[in-house]
Design a protein around this motif. Structure first.
Motif, PDB file in Angstrom:
ATOM      1  N   ASP A  54       0.828  -1.217   0.000  1.00 11.38           N
ATOM      2  CA  ASP A  54       0.000   0.000   0.000  1.00 11.38           C
ATOM      3  C   ASP A  54       0.861   1.266   0.000  1.00 11.38           C
ATOM      4  OD1 ASP A  54      -2.376   1.392  -0.105  1.00 11.38           O
ATOM      5  OD2 ASP A  54      -2.620   1.477   2.075  1.00 11.38           O
ATOM      6  N   VAL A  55       1.867   1.282  -0.867  1.00 13.85           N
ATOM      7  CA  VAL A  55       2.696   2.474  -1.067  1.00 13.85           C
ATOM      8  C   VAL A  55       2.882   2.654  -2.570  1.00 13.85           C
ATOM      9  CG1 VAL A  55       3.933   2.180   1.129  1.00 13.85           C
ATOM     10  CG2 VAL A  55       4.871   1.181  -0.976  1.00 13.85           C
ATOM     11  N   SER A  56       3.534   3.746  -2.967  1.00 10.26           N
ATOM     12  CA  SER A  56       3.796   3.983  -4.377  1.00 10.26           C
ATOM     13  C   SER A  56       5.048   3.241  -4.828  1.00 10.26           C
ATOM     14  CB  SER A  56       3.974   5.483  -4.633  1.00 10.26           C
ATOM     15  OG  SER A  56       5.172   5.944  -4.024  1.00 10.26           O
ATOM     16  N   LYS A  57       5.173   3.047  -6.148  1.00 10.40           N
ATOM     17  CA  LYS A  57       6.399   2.460  -6.689  1.00 10.40           C
ATOM     18  C   LYS A  57       7.606   3.314  -6.328  1.00 10.40           C
ATOM     19  CE  LYS A  57       6.655   1.072 -10.889  1.00 10.40           C
ATOM     20  NZ  LYS A  57       6.545   1.048 -12.380  1.00 10.40           N
ATOM     21  N   MET A  58       7.422   4.636  -6.351  1.00  9.30           N
ATOM     22  CA  MET A  58       8.517   5.541  -6.029  1.00  9.30           C
ATOM     23  C   MET A  58       8.991   5.336  -4.594  1.00  9.30           C
ATOM     24  SD  MET A  58      10.572   7.822  -7.137  1.00  9.30           S
ATOM     25  CE  MET A  58       9.792   8.390  -8.656  1.00  9.30           C
ATOM     26  N   THR A  59       8.064   5.077  -3.682  1.00 10.30           N
ATOM     27  CA  THR A  59       8.453   4.831  -2.285  1.00 10.30           C
ATOM     28  C   THR A  59       9.340   3.595  -2.179  1.00 10.30           C
ATOM     29  OG1 THR A  59       6.456   5.871  -1.402  1.00 10.30           O
ATOM     30  CG2 THR A  59       7.588   4.319   0.037  1.00 10.30           C
ATOM     31  N   VAL A  60       8.945   2.532  -2.871  1.00  7.48           N
ATOM     32  CA  VAL A  60       9.767   1.322  -2.845  1.00  7.48           C
ATOM     33  C   VAL A  60      11.154   1.605  -3.401  1.00  7.48           C
ATOM     34  CG1 VAL A  60      10.000  -1.062  -3.661  1.00  7.48           C
ATOM     35  CG2 VAL A  60       7.737  -0.159  -3.085  1.00  7.48           C
ATOM     36  N   SER A  61      11.221   2.318  -4.524  1.00  8.71           N
ATOM     37  CA  SER A  61      12.510   2.610  -5.153  1.00  8.71           C
ATOM     38  C   SER A  61      13.353   3.558  -4.320  1.00  8.71           C
ATOM     39  CB  SER A  61      12.285   3.199  -6.549  1.00  8.71           C
ATOM     40  OG  SER A  61      11.635   2.260  -7.388  1.00  8.71           O
ATOM     41  N   ASN A  62      12.709   4.468  -3.606  1.00  3.04           N
ATOM     42  CA  ASN A  62      13.464   5.389  -2.743  1.00  3.04           C
ATOM     43  C   ASN A  62      14.150   4.640  -1.604  1.00  3.04           C
ATOM     44  OD1 ASN A  62      12.859   7.664  -4.229  1.00  3.04           O
ATOM     45  ND2 ASN A  62      11.110   8.255  -2.954  1.00  3.04           N
ATOM     46  N   TYR A  63      13.463   3.668  -1.059  1.00  2.00           N
ATOM     47  CA  TYR A  63      14.051   2.886   0.036  1.00  2.00           C
ATOM     48  C   TYR A  63      15.017   1.827  -0.483  1.00  2.00           C
ATOM     49  CZ  TYR A  63      11.094   4.778   3.775  1.00  2.00           C
ATOM     50  OH  TYR A  63      10.506   5.599   4.713  1.00  2.00           O
ATOM     51  N   PHE A  64      14.715   1.271  -1.647  1.00  2.14           N
ATOM     52  CA  PHE A  64      15.519   0.170  -2.193  1.00  2.14           C
ATOM     53  C   PHE A  64      15.791   0.408  -3.681  1.00  2.14           C
ATOM     54  CE2 PHE A  64      13.157  -1.653   1.379  1.00  2.14           C
ATOM     55  CZ  PHE A  64      14.187  -2.244   2.105  1.00  2.14           C
ATOM     56  N   PRO A  65      16.830   1.168  -4.005  1.00  2.43           N
ATOM     57  CA  PRO A  65      17.162   1.407  -5.417  1.00  2.43           C
ATOM     58  C   PRO A  65      17.425   0.115  -6.184  1.00  2.43           C
ATOM     59  CG  PRO A  65      18.334   2.947  -4.004  1.00  2.43           C
ATOM     60  CD  PRO A  65      17.699   1.940  -3.096  1.00  2.43           C
ATOM     61  N   LEU A  66      17.973  -0.893  -5.510  1.00  4.74           N
ATOM     62  CA  LEU A  66      18.173  -2.201  -6.119  1.00  4.74           C
ATOM     63  C   LEU A  66      17.080  -3.159  -5.641  1.00  4.74           C
ATOM     64  CD1 LEU A  66      22.028  -2.790  -5.731  1.00  4.74           C
ATOM     65  CD2 LEU A  66      20.794  -2.204  -7.814  1.00  4.74           C
ATOM     66  N   LYS A  67      16.412  -3.806  -6.557  1.00  4.87           N
ATOM     67  CA  LYS A  67      15.384  -4.775  -6.192  1.00  4.87           C
ATOM     68  C   LYS A  67      15.963  -5.871  -5.303  1.00  4.87           C
ATOM     69  CE  LYS A  67      12.164  -8.108  -8.319  1.00  4.87           C
ATOM     70  NZ  LYS A  67      11.760  -8.738  -9.596  1.00  4.87           N
ATOM     71  N   GLU A  68      17.217  -6.265  -5.584  1.00  4.67           N
ATOM     72  CA  GLU A  68      17.856  -7.320  -4.811  1.00  4.67           C
ATOM     73  C   GLU A  68      17.965  -6.976  -3.330  1.00  4.67           C
ATOM     74  OE1 GLU A  68      19.412  -7.692  -9.028  1.00  4.67           O
ATOM     75  OE2 GLU A  68      18.772  -6.116  -7.648  1.00  4.67           O
TER      76      GLU A  68
END
Length: 221
Positions: A54-68
């Motif tokens: 329940d967050v934005s894609k940008m939030t995920v990428s901001n916390y974790f630039p690498l998916k790994e």
């Protein structure tokens, strides 16, 4: 007085903000890892993780630039784990003996030094070429951090060849031990079997290095 009160009020606010960021990061990593274990790392998208958390894609990428790093979210502690053992070794204890001691004494629980984890996590990493590659990068960083800690302990230059050669040998033994721990985790081996087998393997691995490194970086105070 106004400035003092403002500063005092701001400190708890900063604490809350930091706590919320940490909790968000932990929640994202937890949600993502469960999805990866269920469906496979390559089969889950950042958009799906964002929707599930329940967050934005940008939030995920901001916390974790690498998916790994959604899987290896604790990698900073892992990178520092061997170096920390060296820094915290007991008086009269060498780097080799400290690493041997901590590896064996930590086997009853998951620990950054021993590689122990849940069967699901072990299978997740083993089944994904991208995660195995990222873990190798983390291993290289951990070896570099260990070399720096050894050079500091020996009071030599950061590029000291002896420190780097020693770190390579110690980190190599560590990798062999961790690979076997992961194999036992994937097979859901009983805890007693894991402890017995890895204790014996550690005795062999560190024993082979004893002639060269048994007296290296002994802490004198």
């Amino acid at each position: 007085m106004t400035e003092v009160r403002t500063a005092q009020a701001a400190a708890p606010e900063e604490g809350r903000r930091g706590r919320k960021k940490r909790e968000t990061r932990e929640r994202l990593a937890h949600v993502a890892t469960l999805m990866f274990i269920e469906r496979g790392f390559e089969n889950v998208t950042i958009a799906e993780i964002a929707e599930a958390a329940d967050v934005s894609k940008m939030t995920v990428s901001n916390y974790f630039p690498l998916k790994e790093d959604l899987v290896f979210d604790a990698h900073e502690g892992v990178v520092d784990s061997l170096a920390r053992v060296v820094r915290e070794r007991a008086v009269g204890e060498s780097a080799l003996h400290a690493l041997h001691r901590v590896h064996v004494s930590s086997l009853d629980r998951p620990h950054p030094v021993n590689g122990r984890c849940t069967p699901g996590f072990a299978r997740l990493v083993y089944d994904s070429p991208r995660l195995r590659a990222r873990e190798r990068e983390i291993d290289e960083q951990r070896e570099a951090a260990l070399a720096a800690a050894l050079a500091d302990a020996a009071q030599t230059a950061p590029d000291d060849h002896v420190a780097h050669l020693s770190a390579a040998q110690l980190a190599g033994a560590h990798r062999v031990l961790c690979r076997r721990v992961r194999a036992l985790c994937r097979a859901v081996a009983p805890a007693a079997q894991l402890r017995e087998e890895i204790t014996e393997l550690a005795r062999t691995a560190f024993g082979m290095l004893e002639p060269a490194l048994g007296d290296y970086c002994v802490r004198d105070r």
